[in-house]
Scaffold this active site. Structure first.
Site, PDB file in Angstrom:
ATOM      1  N   ASP A   9       0.863  -1.200   0.000  1.00 10.71           N
ATOM      2  CA  ASP A   9       0.000   0.000   0.000  1.00 10.71           C
ATOM      3  C   ASP A   9       0.887   1.234   0.000  1.00 10.71           C
ATOM      4  O   ASP A   9       2.062   1.178   0.376  1.00 10.71           O
ATOM      5  CB  ASP A   9      -0.909   0.009   1.233  1.00 10.71           C
ATOM      6  CG  ASP A   9      -1.857   1.214   1.224  1.00 10.71           C
ATOM      7  OD1 ASP A   9      -2.274   1.641   0.126  1.00 10.71           O
ATOM      8  OD2 ASP A   9      -2.169   1.740   2.308  1.00 10.71           O
ATOM      9  N   SER A  10       0.282   2.355  -0.385  1.00  8.93           N
ATOM     10  CA  SER A  10       1.008   3.620  -0.310  1.00  8.93           C
ATOM     11  C   SER A  10       1.265   4.013   1.143  1.00  8.93           C
ATOM     12  O   SER A  10       2.148   4.830   1.407  1.00  8.93           O
ATOM     13  CB  SER A  10       0.199   4.716  -1.009  1.00  8.93           C
ATOM     14  OG  SER A  10      -1.076   4.821  -0.400  1.00  8.93           O
ATOM     15  N   TYR A  41      -0.352   8.688  -2.715  1.00 11.82           N
ATOM     16  CA  TYR A  41      -0.255   8.386  -4.142  1.00 11.82           C
ATOM     17  C   TYR A  41      -1.415   9.045  -4.906  1.00 11.82           C
ATOM     18  O   TYR A  41      -1.294   9.317  -6.095  1.00 11.82           O
ATOM     19  CB  TYR A  41      -0.333   6.872  -4.385  1.00 11.82           C
ATOM     20  CG  TYR A  41       0.924   6.086  -4.114  1.00 11.82           C
ATOM     21  CD1 TYR A  41       1.975   6.583  -3.351  1.00 11.82           C
ATOM     22  CD2 TYR A  41       1.046   4.796  -4.628  1.00 11.82           C
ATOM     23  CE1 TYR A  41       3.115   5.816  -3.112  1.00 11.82           C
ATOM     24  CE2 TYR A  41       2.182   4.030  -4.410  1.00 11.82           C
ATOM     25  CZ  TYR A  41       3.213   4.540  -3.638  1.00 11.82           C
ATOM     26  OH  TYR A  41       4.329   3.781  -3.414  1.00 11.82           O
ATOM     27  N   GLY A  42      -2.508   9.257  -4.199  1.00  8.08           N
ATOM     28  CA  GLY A  42      -3.760   9.660  -4.853  1.00  8.08           C
ATOM     29  C   GLY A  42      -3.742  10.994  -5.546  1.00  8.08           C
ATOM     30  O   GLY A  42      -4.640  11.325  -6.317  1.00  8.08           O
ATOM     31  N   CYS A  73      -4.084  -1.094  -2.418  1.00  4.67           N
ATOM     32  CA  CYS A  73      -4.174   0.357  -2.593  1.00  4.67           C
ATOM     33  C   CYS A  73      -4.950   0.566  -3.884  1.00  4.67           C
ATOM     34  O   CYS A  73      -4.554   0.061  -4.940  1.00  4.67           O
ATOM     35  CB  CYS A  73      -2.763   0.940  -2.716  1.00  4.67           C
ATOM     36  SG  CYS A  73      -2.701   2.677  -3.195  1.00  4.67           S
ATOM     37  N   THR A  75      -5.385   3.285  -5.575  1.00  7.29           N
ATOM     38  CA  THR A  75      -4.693   4.151  -6.540  1.00  7.29           C
ATOM     39  C   THR A  75      -3.636   3.361  -7.300  1.00  7.29           C
ATOM     40  O   THR A  75      -3.547   3.445  -8.534  1.00  7.29           O
ATOM     41  CB  THR A  75      -4.064   5.351  -5.800  1.00  7.29           C
ATOM     42  OG1 THR A  75      -5.085   6.024  -5.042  1.00  7.29           O
ATOM     43  CG2 THR A  75      -3.433   6.313  -6.772  1.00  7.29           C
ATOM     44  N   GLU A 150      -6.046  10.393   8.229  1.00  6.70           N
ATOM     45  CA  GLU A 150      -4.667  10.414   8.760  1.00  6.70           C
ATOM     46  C   GLU A 150      -4.585  11.247  10.033  1.00  6.70           C
ATOM     47  O   GLU A 150      -3.769  10.992  10.905  1.00  6.70           O
ATOM     48  CB  GLU A 150      -3.717  11.012   7.718  1.00  6.70           C
ATOM     49  CG  GLU A 150      -3.619  10.221   6.437  1.00  6.70           C
ATOM     50  CD  GLU A 150      -2.494   9.209   6.466  1.00  6.70           C
ATOM     51  OE1 GLU A 150      -1.427   9.546   6.975  1.00  6.70           O
ATOM     52  OE2 GLU A 150      -2.710   8.090   5.988  1.00  6.70           O
ATOM     53  N   CYS A 188     -11.213   3.488  -1.925  1.00  2.00           N
ATOM     54  CA  CYS A 188      -9.947   3.951  -1.340  1.00  2.00           C
ATOM     55  C   CYS A 188      -9.787   3.216  -0.021  1.00  2.00           C
ATOM     56  O   CYS A 188     -10.760   3.086   0.745  1.00  2.00           O
ATOM     57  CB  CYS A 188      -9.994   5.458  -1.098  1.00  2.00           C
ATOM     58  SG  CYS A 188      -8.586   6.089  -0.153  1.00  2.00           S
ATOM     59  N   THR A 189      -8.569   2.756   0.235  1.00  2.00           N
ATOM     60  CA  THR A 189      -8.373   1.908   1.416  1.00  2.00           C
ATOM     61  C   THR A 189      -8.533   2.670   2.743  1.00  2.00           C
ATOM     62  O   THR A 189      -8.673   2.040   3.788  1.00  2.00           O
ATOM     63  CB  THR A 189      -6.979   1.257   1.372  1.00  2.00           C
ATOM     64  OG1 THR A 189      -6.022   2.248   1.039  1.00  2.00           O
ATOM     65  CG2 THR A 189      -6.950   0.142   0.371  1.00  2.00           C
ATOM     66  N   HIS A 190      -8.513   4.002   2.706  1.00  2.00           N
ATOM     67  CA  HIS A 190      -8.734   4.755   3.944  1.00  2.00           C
ATOM     68  C   HIS A 190     -10.216   4.824   4.329  1.00  2.00           C
ATOM     69  O   HIS A 190     -10.541   5.050   5.488  1.00  2.00           O
ATOM     70  CB  HIS A 190      -8.230   6.193   3.790  1.00  2.00           C
ATOM     71  CG  HIS A 190      -6.765   6.359   4.005  1.00  2.00           C
ATOM     72  ND1 HIS A 190      -5.830   5.729   3.224  1.00  2.00           N
ATOM     73  CD2 HIS A 190      -6.066   7.097   4.914  1.00  2.00           C
ATOM     74  CE1 HIS A 190      -4.622   6.074   3.635  1.00  2.00           C
ATOM     75  NE2 HIS A 190      -4.730   6.893   4.658  1.00  2.00           N
TER      76      HIS A 190
END
Ligand code: DGL
Length: 276
Positions: A9-10, A41-42, A73, A75, A150, A188-190
């Site tokens: 992942d990023s 990365y996005g 990820c 992206t 984040e 998106c993984t977040h």
């Protein structure tokens, strides 16, 4: 010997995919790499994303002996899957196709909404994958959501308001284009960390799905055999090693939130040395 699955992942978000993989493939060994030094990365170009992601993939295969890779990820999956597949001699699974397949399974109307990073949306990888499943998709970039996660603002009124604005715009756009969406893909993984807020904000009748579980299911099908059917005496979760390209302390602290279990013994790596 348990095969090792490399998970890339990023940053931290891919730990939501690792969480699903640990549940689905409890006897596999995992090496997780988060390229935290170069996150996000996005907001970057295809060329840069592919360059970074290939270095990460090569580290997992060459240095950690990964026999298969999950690109956890959205992206990197959207913009660099081909480049990664060309660069490493092992099976590589991205999260876009499983996400689209999960949308197909969930949708009755055939119309779906997708929220993701700028780069993922600009690539239209989800729209293409959904088309391949016979679905119509409308995608929307939600660039404020990754920094809010984040920051740890996963249950904050500001985040709830940002989500409401994004979703109002997206639902309005879908209506203007004559679509009747009944499914929202978290591309998106977040975003799984925002799922409770997102579920509060979507109009009733729209189901929220995330590609983490769909990717774990696809990994189970792709990497079964020895991994999925180990010797009966093998204990679960034989080994999970964590690598990050920036502060290991931050990775352990933030990562635990994404993985929902302690993240310890993170090793710092410098990916520059894996450039071709
Ligand atoms: N992991 C990225 C994704 O799933 C989000 C974070 C980033 O922009 O690097 O799209």
């Amino acid at each position: 010997m348990t095969p090792t699955i490399g998970v890339f992942d990023s940053g931290f978000g891919g730990l939501t995919v690792l969480r699903a993989l640990l549940d689905r493939l409890p006897h596999a060994g995992f090496a997780f790499l988060g390229d935290t030094a170069r996150l996000p990365y996005g907001s970057k170009s295809r060329r840069t994303i592919a360059h970074y992601a290939v270095e990460g993939a090569q580290f997992l295969v060459r240095e950690q002996g990964a026999e298969s890779l999950v690109i956890a990820c959205n992206t990197a999956s959207a913009l660099a899957l081909d480049a990664i597949q060309a660069a490493v001699p092992v099976p590589v699974l991205g999260v876009i196709e499983p996400g689209a397949a999960a949308a197909k399974a969930a949708s009755c109307t055939g119309d779906v909404l997708v929220i993701a990073t700028d780069a993922t949306v600009q690539s239209h990888a989800y729209a293409a994958a959904c088309r391949g499943q016979g679905l119509r998709a409308i995608e929307k970039a939600c660039p404020l959501l990754v920094p809010l996660v984040e920051e740890g603002w996963t249950d904050h009124s500001v985040t709830a308001e940002v989500i409401r604005i994004y979703l109002d715009e997206l639902v309005g756009q879908a209506g203007a284009e004559g679509l009747h969406p009944d499914t929202l893909v978290l591309g998106c993984t977040h975003y799984p960390l925002l799922r409770p807020l997102i579920e509060q904000a979507v109009p009733s009748g729209i189901r929220v799905i995330d590609s983490a579980e769909a990717a774990a299911e696809a990994a189970f099908r792709l990497f079964d055999g020895e991994t999925a059917n180990p010797a009966p005496d093998l204990p679960p979760h034989r080994s999970v090693r964590f690598f990050a390209t920036d502060s290991v302390e931050k990775f352990e602290r933030l990562g635990s939130r994404f993985l929902e279990r302690p993240v310890r013994n993170v090793e710092l790596v410098d990916l520059e040395q894996f450039s071709n």
